[in-house]
Design an enzyme around this catalytic site. Structure first.
Site, short mmCIF file in Angstrom:
data_model
loop_
_atom_site.label_atom_id
_atom_site.label_comp_id
_atom_site.label_asym_id
_atom_site.label_seq_id
_atom_site.Cartn_x
_atom_site.Cartn_y
_atom_site.Cartn_z
N PHE A 136 0.89 -1.18 0.00
CA PHE A 136 0.00 0.00 0.00
C PHE A 136 0.91 1.22 0.00
O PHE A 136 1.79 1.33 0.87
CB PHE A 136 -0.88 0.06 1.25
CG PHE A 136 -1.61 1.37 1.39
CD1 PHE A 136 -2.94 1.51 1.00
CD2 PHE A 136 -0.96 2.51 1.89
CE1 PHE A 136 -3.60 2.73 1.11
CE2 PHE A 136 -1.62 3.73 2.00
CZ PHE A 136 -2.93 3.84 1.62
N GLU A 137 0.68 2.11 -0.93
CA GLU A 137 1.40 3.39 -0.94
C GLU A 137 0.54 4.41 -1.64
O GLU A 137 -0.08 4.09 -2.67
CB GLU A 137 2.69 3.29 -1.78
CG GLU A 137 3.89 2.71 -1.13
CD GLU A 137 5.09 2.60 -2.09
OE1 GLU A 137 4.89 2.60 -3.33
OE2 GLU A 137 6.21 2.52 -1.61
N ILE A 138 0.50 5.60 -1.08
CA ILE A 138 0.01 6.75 -1.84
C ILE A 138 1.17 7.72 -1.81
O ILE A 138 1.71 8.00 -0.73
CB ILE A 138 -1.25 7.37 -1.21
CG1 ILE A 138 -2.39 6.34 -1.17
CG2 ILE A 138 -1.68 8.61 -2.01
CD1 ILE A 138 -3.65 6.82 -0.46
#
Ligand SMILES: Nc1nc2c(ncn2[C@@H]2O[C@H](COP(=O)(O)OP(=O)(O)OP(=O)(O)O)[C@@H](O)[C@H]2O)c(=O)[nH]1
Ligand SMILES: [Mg+2]
Length: 485
Positions: free
Chosen positions: A372-374
């Site tokens: 998960f990465e933004i």
């Protein structure tokens, strides 16, 4: 009324008592004064017979009326039951009538000829609420108790307001179709149905038609499918193939997860250094990475891309943990070398304390979990990250060890970004096998319609680095965390 002197025997009197119960019989009696006053024996005997016949007739008529009117009752009631049964609902409007009543009515209904039941439905008995009265030519009708779109708290609509120049990005194989479909559905249901951001799919092979058809049907924004060039997915020229192969064999024997995999190494290197340079990604400034088989447990009612932009964030995470040491034995040496060569890229107010317990001498293996990465694509495409990646890539650890993109991204963010440009999305409830992040605080979870079990939350487990992240940032754990262990 006659007086007792008049010629009536006991029997006659008894009959008269019965007779009193019927006004019709009384009227008949009054119509025969002549016979009673004449005093003739024959006449009086035949009058008596006539009276018996009349009484018998009257009695028959009365019995007939009583029986025919009472036979109407079950028909009427049964029709009500039929009506309710036809609606498939005997509920709240009849609250208190109980199951027993319903079931006995059903039995009577079954015995009724169809025609009579229909007739009763059309007659709409006043006791039956209006909404149960089905139109004669339909076998269903709208439920007036159902929430209207305007009042339902589950209704969604497209969110008003500006959009960031952002996209979801997924690296996947055609064989990942059903696992990534699950992830897409979660992301769309929990967030993107209201924001309609684009989705870029990248693959080292061509995506097939099924993959494109299914994924584009699931997404609310535009979809783009890109093939990765061989310059970004393969061994660079400076890698010694024999050495790399030897390492894979050793890792296989040591049973290190993905230790013997070539493709996993290409994937880690691609995610570390190239996905943001793909021509399809050059159109965007922000990315949100989504992997197959993830879960989102709470609604995301706001735009995290906009949050990142508005709050000057460049990198974000949900879960953090310690890396598997055997996969990165010399990574910190490479990082130290890079910092010495490029001190200009090291941020002043960095998060070194998140990475190292001894001021930078050694790596404690803490990292943000990059599935998960933004984050900011501009940051990844910038000079600092470019120099960092090129430096690490030259050292060959993606192939001579098994460096993962998670520690590579995390170290970059922790060293090259000021602390306040990294964000922990505590409110995004997330799962990637085998760890869960479930937000702390019941009200937060109720508001977000979360379906995660707070006891599954990994954050305060000794293997998580999130507590350390909070300490480094002068923050404490969310209130009530200890009650949800
Ligand atoms: N095109 C392509 N994508 C890959 C390949 N290997 C992995 N991926 C993708 O790269 C991402 C990371 O791979 P994963 O297999 O999930 O790796 P991981 O998260 O470390 O391990 P898991 O616990 O298996 O999820 C996922 O989006 C995969 O679909 C590959 O050989 N080709
Ligand atoms: Mg994965």
């Amino acid at each position: 009324m006659r007086t007792p002197s008049q010629p009536f025997g006991e029997k006659e009197y008894a009959l008269r008592e019965d007779e009193d119960s019927s006004s019709l019989a009384r009227d008949i009696e009054r119509d025969e004064p002549t016979y009673a006053r004449s005093g003739s024996g024959i006449m009086s005997g035949s009058t008596r017979y006539l009276r018996y016949i009349v009484f018998a007739f009257v009695a028959l008529v009365v019995i007939f009326f009583i029986s025919s009117s009472s036979s109407q009752v079950p028909g009427h009631e049964a029709a009500k039951g039929m009506l309710a049964k036809g609606q498939g609902w005997t509920g709240s409007a009849h609250a208190g009538t109980g199951e027993k009543v319903g079931s006995s009515l059903e039995k009577e209904t079954d015995a009724l000829p169809l025609g009579s039941a229909h007739q009763t439905v059309d007659s709409k008995p006043a006791a039956v609420p209006a909404h149960t009265q089905a139109p004669s030519k339909q076998d269903t009708s709208p439920n007036p108790y159902a929430s209207s779109p305007a009042t339902s708290h589950l209704t969604s609509s497209t969110n008003a307001g500006p959009r960031m120049n952002a996209t979801f990005v997924t690296l996947a194989r055609n064989s990942d179709l059903w696992e990534i479909s699950r992830s897409i559905r979660q992301v769309e249901d929990r967030f993107n149905h209201a924001f309609n951001y684009d989705w870029v799919f990248l693959n080292d092979a061509e995506f097939d038609d099924t993959f494109k058809k299914v994924t584009s049907a699931l997404t609310s924004g535009k979809t783009f499918y890109g093939k990765i060039g061989s310059e970004h997915w393969g061994f660079p020229s400076w890698i010694d193939q024999d050495r790399a192969k030897k390492v894979r064999n050793e890792m296989r024997e040591k049973k290190i997860i993905y230790g013997d995999s070539v493709s996993y190494r290409h994937m880690c290197r691609y995610e570390s250094g190239f996905f943001f340079h793909h021509p399809l990604m050059l159109n965007y400034e922000w990315y949100w990475r989504v992997e197959p088989s993830i879960e989102l447990y709470c609604d995301i009612p706001y735009d995290p891309f906009k949050f990142m932009a508005d709050n000057k964030k460049k990198y974000s995470f949900v879960l953090s943990l310690y890396e598997y040491v055997e996969t990165i034995p010399t990574l910190w040496d490479s990082v130290t070398k890079f910092m010495a060569k490029h001190p200009e890229h090291v941020a002043k107010d960095n998060s070194m304390a998140f990475l190292s317990n001894d001021g930078g001498k050694t790596y404690n293996h803490c990292h943000f979990w990059s599935n998960f990465e933004i984050g900011s694509l501009l940051w990844l495409r910038g000079q600092g990250y470019t120099d960092y990646f090129n430096s690490l890539d030259r050292d060959g650890g993606f192939f001579y060890e098994r460096w993962g993109d998670a520690p590579v991204h995390s170290i970059a963010a922790a060293l090259m970004l000021p602390k306040d440009e990294i964000h922990w999305f505590e409110d995004i409830a997330y799962y990637h096998v085998p760890f869960t992040h479930c937000p702390t605080g019941e009200q937060k979870r109720i508001d977000g319609k979360c379906h995660c079990n707070p006891k599954d939350n990994f954050d305060w487990n000794g293997y998580s680095c999130t507590e350390k992240y909070l300490q480094v940032n002068g923050r404490s754990k969310p209130e009530g965390w200890e009650k949800e262990q």
